[in-house]
Design a protein around this motif. Sequence first.
Motif, PDB file in Angstrom:
ATOM      1  N   UNK A  44      35.512  34.234  42.876  1.00 19.23           N
ATOM      2  CA  UNK A  44      35.364  34.135  41.424  1.00 19.23           C
ATOM      3  C   UNK A  44      34.422  35.243  40.946  1.00 19.23           C
ATOM      4  N   UNK A  45      34.780  36.465  41.256  1.00 15.98           N
ATOM      5  CA  UNK A  45      33.896  37.572  40.944  1.00 15.98           C
ATOM      6  C   UNK A  45      32.896  37.804  42.059  1.00 15.98           C
ATOM      7  N   UNK A  46      32.467  36.708  42.699  1.00 16.04           N
ATOM      8  CA  UNK A  46      31.612  36.754  43.870  1.00 16.04           C
ATOM      9  C   UNK A  46      32.148  35.716  44.843  1.00 16.04           C
ATOM     10  N   UNK A  47      31.838  35.872  46.111  1.00 16.83           N
ATOM     11  CA  UNK A  47      32.359  34.936  47.118  1.00 16.83           C
ATOM     12  C   UNK A  47      31.509  33.669  47.127  1.00 16.83           C
ATOM     13  N   UNK A  48      32.137  32.538  46.863  1.00 16.17           N
ATOM     14  CA  UNK A  48      31.478  31.242  46.923  1.00 16.17           C
ATOM     15  C   UNK A  48      32.186  30.374  47.953  1.00 16.17           C
ATOM     16  N   UNK A  49      31.426  29.484  48.577  1.00 17.60           N
ATOM     17  CA  UNK A  49      32.019  28.473  49.437  1.00 17.60           C
ATOM     18  C   UNK A  49      32.446  27.309  48.556  1.00 17.60           C
ATOM     19  N   UNK A  50      33.730  26.945  48.643  1.00 18.57           N
ATOM     20  CA  UNK A  50      34.275  25.940  47.759  1.00 18.57           C
ATOM     21  C   UNK A  50      35.056  24.900  48.551  1.00 18.57           C
ATOM     22  N   UNK A  51      35.110  23.696  48.011  1.00 15.21           N
ATOM     23  CA  UNK A  51      35.936  22.630  48.545  1.00 15.21           C
ATOM     24  C   UNK A  51      36.784  22.058  47.427  1.00 15.21           C
ATOM     25  N   UNK A  52      36.601  20.772  47.091  1.00 14.25           N
ATOM     26  CA  UNK A  52      37.329  20.214  45.945  1.00 14.25           C
ATOM     27  C   UNK A  52      36.854  20.871  44.659  1.00 14.25           C
ATOM     28  N   UNK A  53      37.744  20.917  43.637  1.00 17.97           N
ATOM     29  CA  UNK A  53      37.412  21.643  42.415  1.00 17.97           C
ATOM     30  C   UNK A  53      37.501  20.765  41.168  1.00 17.97           C
ATOM     31  N   UNK A  54      38.706  20.393  40.740  1.00 15.79           N
ATOM     32  CA  UNK A  54      38.860  19.615  39.522  1.00 15.79           C
ATOM     33  C   UNK A  54      38.923  18.130  39.793  1.00 15.79           C
ATOM     34  N   UNK A  55      38.488  17.316  38.827  1.00 15.06           N
ATOM     35  CA  UNK A  55      38.567  15.858  38.925  1.00 15.06           C
ATOM     36  C   UNK A  55      38.984  15.269  37.588  1.00 15.06           C
TER      37      UNK A  55
END
Length: 340
Positions: free
Chosen positions: A83-94
Amino acid sequence: CSQGTAQDPAVSIDLTAEFEVEVVADGLNNPCGLALRHGSRSSGVDYVYFAESGAGRIAVVTGDKTGEVASAVEGFPTGPCELGQAYVMGPLGTDFITPGKLAVSVGGGDRGPARICVYLLEAAAGQSIDWEAFDHEVRPSSMRSNGEEATEQFFGLAHNDGSLFVVGGGPGGDWILEASITKNRLSDLQCEIDGRALSGVRRPLAATIDETAGNGYLAVGHVGSITAERDSALVFYAPRSGRVAATFRAGIYDLVDLAYSSAGNLYAIDAAWHDGEAGGVYRLDASIVDNEHVCQAVKIASAVHPTSLAFASDGSMYVTAFGPSGDDRNGQLLKITGPF
């Protein structure tokens, strides 16, 4: 957009002095995807759920217990999300499709196939459940554009009485998908709208439905380029036909979430991925500049890389924020009060 006074949309109006910001919890790992579960009328207490994405869990805070963060669902796969920079992500929307069933957008890229998992939280009151212990899941039958399979990711969720809408996409296209809600279950997740082709703006990340006006339009926030340009767009789609009803320049950098207040005003999150100090929470007012319909961005609060918002029963607003880049534990859950 709400009705407002026409000004240059590139210059936001600052009303931050009229709003109070409280830190509810900090030290969070890339929080996003807020969804509130309203308590009983007698208690008046909401349960604030959000994806602590970098930690691979759905967390919950009880509205009257500031700072006490508990796990509701944990063990989600995590991986890089650019997202412009590297982030560690898992679940996103709820999104709660019923008072006890929480839909969560899962997967994408290295995290496995994109899907929507629905969790029955009533059966797990007071304890955490494993992410694979979902009530049911739905996956898209196809996400193809120009004959190429997309590396899809799902972001924002929004629902009405009969459907759950999902925004997301990948290299092959940007899509708005729809799943039917029948007997409190999701089914038949289909790509209904090619958001990039219809709007001309990339990366739909945010979605909400304006039920207060009775028109049921699906409002979608398109980020555009993740640069120092205020090129985000607010696009209203007619869910039944999939046609664009209206498109506005949003007047902010990176529009990543949307929500309506009880008064019918539309609020937006600007993540400002290029510069964390430029991020904030805005009210979007309708304006006309040079004979063009645009949004006038009215700033109500500052935040460093904010990611989602939701309104509580008492009219206050909750906001998640990643915080400064470079540390996965800089995230915050904020509570904002003021004249929404």
